[in-house]
Write a protein that holds these residues in place. Structure first.
Motif, PDB file in Angstrom:
ATOM      1  N   LEU A 143      18.213  -0.046  -8.843  1.00  0.00           N
ATOM      2  CA  LEU A 143      17.495  -0.471  -7.642  1.00  0.00           C
ATOM      3  C   LEU A 143      17.934   0.353  -6.441  1.00  0.00           C
ATOM      4  O   LEU A 143      17.105   0.813  -5.637  1.00  0.00           O
ATOM      5  CB  LEU A 143      17.744  -1.964  -7.391  1.00  0.00           C
ATOM      6  N   LEU A 144      19.244   0.575  -6.313  1.00  0.00           N
ATOM      7  CA  LEU A 144      19.750   1.389  -5.212  1.00  0.00           C
ATOM      8  C   LEU A 144      19.198   2.812  -5.277  1.00  0.00           C
ATOM      9  O   LEU A 144      18.790   3.379  -4.259  1.00  0.00           O
ATOM     10  CB  LEU A 144      21.282   1.430  -5.253  1.00  0.00           C
ATOM     11  N   VAL A 145      19.197   3.386  -6.469  1.00  0.00           N
ATOM     12  CA  VAL A 145      18.702   4.754  -6.625  1.00  0.00           C
ATOM     13  C   VAL A 145      17.223   4.831  -6.271  1.00  0.00           C
ATOM     14  O   VAL A 145      16.777   5.760  -5.574  1.00  0.00           O
ATOM     15  CB  VAL A 145      18.960   5.252  -8.055  1.00  0.00           C
ATOM     16  N   THR A 146      16.425   3.866  -6.735  1.00  0.00           N
ATOM     17  CA  THR A 146      14.988   3.861  -6.439  1.00  0.00           C
ATOM     18  C   THR A 146      14.745   3.810  -4.938  1.00  0.00           C
ATOM     19  O   THR A 146      13.933   4.573  -4.394  1.00  0.00           O
ATOM     20  CB  THR A 146      14.316   2.655  -7.119  1.00  0.00           C
ATOM     21  N   CYS A 151      13.624   6.375   0.424  1.00  0.00           N
ATOM     22  CA  CYS A 151      14.015   6.698   1.808  1.00  0.00           C
ATOM     23  C   CYS A 151      14.026   8.209   2.010  1.00  0.00           C
ATOM     24  O   CYS A 151      13.533   8.726   3.017  1.00  0.00           O
ATOM     25  CB  CYS A 151      15.396   6.120   2.117  1.00  0.00           C
ATOM     26  N   ARG A 152      14.614   8.919   1.038  1.00  0.00           N
ATOM     27  CA  ARG A 152      14.716  10.375   1.155  1.00  0.00           C
ATOM     28  C   ARG A 152      13.358  11.051   1.132  1.00  0.00           C
ATOM     29  O   ARG A 152      13.080  11.971   1.918  1.00  0.00           O
ATOM     30  CB  ARG A 152      15.574  10.904   0.009  1.00  0.00           C
ATOM     31  N   ASP A 153      12.473  10.602   0.223  1.00  0.00           N
ATOM     32  CA  ASP A 153      11.185  11.260   0.025  1.00  0.00           C
ATOM     33  C   ASP A 153      10.087  10.705   0.925  1.00  0.00           C
ATOM     34  O   ASP A 153       8.961  11.217   0.899  1.00  0.00           O
ATOM     35  CB  ASP A 153      10.753  11.116  -1.437  1.00  0.00           C
ATOM     36  N   ALA A 154      10.389   9.658   1.705  1.00  0.00           N
ATOM     37  CA  ALA A 154       9.401   9.042   2.610  1.00  0.00           C
ATOM     38  C   ALA A 154       8.156   8.593   1.850  1.00  0.00           C
ATOM     39  O   ALA A 154       7.024   9.000   2.165  1.00  0.00           O
ATOM     40  CB  ALA A 154       9.044   9.979   3.748  1.00  0.00           C
ATOM     41  N   VAL A 155       8.371   7.760   0.814  1.00  0.00           N
ATOM     42  CA  VAL A 155       7.255   7.179   0.073  1.00  0.00           C
ATOM     43  C   VAL A 155       7.318   5.658   0.192  1.00  0.00           C
ATOM     44  O   VAL A 155       8.399   5.070   0.295  1.00  0.00           O
ATOM     45  CB  VAL A 155       7.274   7.592  -1.422  1.00  0.00           C
ATOM     46  N   ARG A 156       6.151   5.036   0.183  1.00  0.00           N
ATOM     47  CA  ARG A 156       6.093   3.582   0.300  1.00  0.00           C
ATOM     48  C   ARG A 156       6.636   2.901  -0.955  1.00  0.00           C
ATOM     49  O   ARG A 156       6.599   3.461  -2.052  1.00  0.00           O
ATOM     50  CB  ARG A 156       4.658   3.127   0.540  1.00  0.00           C
ATOM     51  N   THR A 172       4.807  -4.523   0.975  1.00  0.00           N
ATOM     52  CA  THR A 172       4.674  -3.070   0.939  1.00  0.00           C
ATOM     53  C   THR A 172       5.333  -2.523   2.190  1.00  0.00           C
ATOM     54  O   THR A 172       4.985  -2.932   3.304  1.00  0.00           O
ATOM     55  CB  THR A 172       3.189  -2.636   0.890  1.00  0.00           C
ATOM     56  N   VAL A 173       6.287  -1.621   2.015  1.00  0.00           N
ATOM     57  CA  VAL A 173       7.079  -1.173   3.161  1.00  0.00           C
ATOM     58  C   VAL A 173       7.237   0.345   3.131  1.00  0.00           C
ATOM     59  O   VAL A 173       7.060   0.995   2.098  1.00  0.00           O
ATOM     60  CB  VAL A 173       8.481  -1.833   3.181  1.00  0.00           C
ATOM     61  N   GLU A 174       7.604   0.871   4.312  1.00  0.00           N
ATOM     62  CA  GLU A 174       8.001   2.269   4.445  1.00  0.00           C
ATOM     63  C   GLU A 174       9.502   2.274   4.703  1.00  0.00           C
ATOM     64  O   GLU A 174       9.957   1.974   5.805  1.00  0.00           O
ATOM     65  CB  GLU A 174       7.243   2.925   5.599  1.00  0.00           C
ATOM     66  N   PRO A 175      10.306   2.571   3.677  1.00  0.00           N
ATOM     67  CA  PRO A 175      11.767   2.414   3.793  1.00  0.00           C
ATOM     68  C   PRO A 175      12.404   3.488   4.662  1.00  0.00           C
ATOM     69  O   PRO A 175      11.966   4.644   4.668  1.00  0.00           O
ATOM     70  CB  PRO A 175      12.237   2.519   2.342  1.00  0.00           C
ATOM     71  N   VAL A 176      13.442   3.088   5.388  1.00  0.00           N
ATOM     72  CA  VAL A 176      14.150   4.018   6.265  1.00  0.00           C
ATOM     73  C   VAL A 176      15.596   4.216   5.829  1.00  0.00           C
ATOM     74  O   VAL A 176      16.062   5.330   5.642  1.00  0.00           O
ATOM     75  CB  VAL A 176      14.107   3.527   7.731  1.00  0.00           C
ATOM     76  N   VAL A 208      10.714  -3.769  -8.084  1.00  0.00           N
ATOM     77  CA  VAL A 208      10.612  -2.743  -7.045  1.00  0.00           C
ATOM     78  C   VAL A 208       9.993  -1.476  -7.632  1.00  0.00           C
ATOM     79  O   VAL A 208      10.450  -0.958  -8.655  1.00  0.00           O
ATOM     80  CB  VAL A 208      12.000  -2.429  -6.454  1.00  0.00           C
ATOM     81  N   THR A 209       8.934  -0.976  -6.965  1.00  0.00           N
ATOM     82  CA  THR A 209       8.226   0.213  -7.440  1.00  0.00           C
ATOM     83  C   THR A 209       8.019   1.181  -6.279  1.00  0.00           C
ATOM     84  O   THR A 209       7.489   0.800  -5.235  1.00  0.00           O
ATOM     85  CB  THR A 209       6.854  -0.156  -8.024  1.00  0.00           C
ATOM     86  N   ALA A 210       8.463   2.406  -6.480  1.00  0.00           N
ATOM     87  CA  ALA A 210       8.178   3.455  -5.499  1.00  0.00           C
ATOM     88  C   ALA A 210       6.802   4.031  -5.796  1.00  0.00           C
ATOM     89  O   ALA A 210       6.519   4.452  -6.924  1.00  0.00           O
ATOM     90  CB  ALA A 210       9.241   4.539  -5.568  1.00  0.00           C
ATOM     91  N   THR A 211       5.934   4.045  -4.802  1.00  0.00           N
ATOM     92  CA  THR A 211       4.576   4.545  -4.983  1.00  0.00           C
ATOM     93  C   THR A 211       4.542   6.055  -4.774  1.00  0.00           C
ATOM     94  O   THR A 211       5.569   6.688  -4.505  1.00  0.00           O
ATOM     95  CB  THR A 211       3.615   3.867  -3.998  1.00  0.00           C
TER      96      THR A 211
END
Length: 326
Positions: A143-146, A151-156, A172-176, A208-211
């Motif tokens: 989960l931490l890695v995802t 955050c690094r790649d700026a993906v929702r 649905t969020v834009e992580p910082v 948790v899913t990175a889009t």
């Protein structure tokens, strides 16, 4: 030159490549007192060990140590080895699921190859320290890695989230940024549906899913300060604001950052403490226990709770108690 001498020179070459971004063959040859041809051979030896040494020809070219597809052997100096060993010991009592076991395995490998003098120094540090493991909540490392990659790649990111009322909701969020306190991990992110900044506890997240939806990073508040404000105020019924006659650092030494926020006050010699709680009597006791001269600003009910506490303590002390000079 003997095999031992060649190995030592290759290790010195690796140390030089780690020291700065780029070297010319001539510079490396001068540092190691060998020919350019020897440098080329030693670079090939490093590549065979898994170190991705890149070479660029022409003006401004040279050798550069890059990132590879697998982790090669690491070269640590004495200070780095000691710092790594101590950090691994601390990580063995952390809040990331599986990280404790991995840290202990890495510590065992490092201890095995350490020279006796360094092992003795690390042993002295470990012998003088203990890790106090609190009631922290373990977080799955995947989960931490995802979230870190998002955050690094700026993906929702999409996930199910259990709110304070226990009702699961889709977010649905834009992580910082990920922020860790002594007990929990938090994500600061822009909530797309609520059009505002939010703080999310990682232990409440599910699926948790990175889009693949990339976003343009927004100007955002300081993540650590934002999370601190959220965890010290938002979850509680009452938000206390008090002035204390003390330097901010004196109060911070007694108040963990996840419990209260301490700021310098306009008036010299005072600071402002903001903290949250569900019970005003509990807040009054803990503020009084700090031992500083106090002025309660908000809420009014906290002043009433402090007055009750003072009456109860006076009664408990008895009629013969010394109340100080008249």
């Amino acid at each position: 030159m003997t095999v031992e001498g060649t190995t030592e020179r290759v290790l010195r070459l690796l140390a030089l490549l780690q020291r700065r971004p780029s070297w010319t063959a001539t510079e490396l040859a001068a540092e190691l007192r060998v020919t350019d041809r020897s440098i080329r051979r030693d670079v090939e030896r490093l590549r065979a060990l898994g170190y991705p040494v890149h070479a660029a020809a022409g003006v401004g070219g040279g050798y550069q140590l890059g990132a590879g597809t697998r982790l090669p052997p690491l070269l640590l100096d004495d200070e780095e080895a000691i710092a790594t060993a101590v950090s691994l010991r601390l990580a063995s009592g952390g809040t990331v699921a599986g990280a404790g076991e991995a840290a202990l395995r890495a510590l065992a490998k490092l201890d095995q190859v350490m020279p006796p003098r360094l092992r003795a120094e690390v042993g002295a540090v470990h012998g003088a320290m203990d890790t106090l493991v609190g009631p922290g909540i373990e977080i799955d490392h995947e989960l931490l890695v995802t979230l870190a990659r998002a955050c690094r790649d700026a993906v929702r990111v999409r996930f199910g989230y259990a709110a304070r009322d226990g009702e699961p909701r889709e977010r649905t969020v834009e992580p910082v940024r990920l922020v860790a306190t002594a007990r929990r991990w938090y994500l600061m992110a822009w909530d797309v549906d609520r059009d505002d900044w939010r703080t999310f506890r990682l232990d409440r997240m599910r699926d948790v899913t990175a889009t693949t939806w990339r976003f343009r990073p927004r100007n955002h508040p300081d993540p650590a300060a934002y999370v601190q404000r959220s965890v010290t105020e938002s979850p509680y019924r009452h938000h206390a604001r008090v002035r204390l006659r003390a330097h901010p650092d004196q109060v911070r030494d007694r108040i963990p950052p996840q419990v209260g926020r301490v700021e310098a006050d306009d008036e010299d010699g005072w600071c402002l403490l903001t903290a949250g709680g569900d019970d005003l009597n509990w807040l009054a006791v803990h503020i009084a226990a700090l031992g500083f001269e106090t002025q309660i600003l908000d809420p009014p009910g906290l002043r009433e709770a402090a007055a009750r506490l003072a009456r109860n303590l006076t009664a408990a002390a008895g009629p013969d108690a010394d109340t100080g000079p008249a």
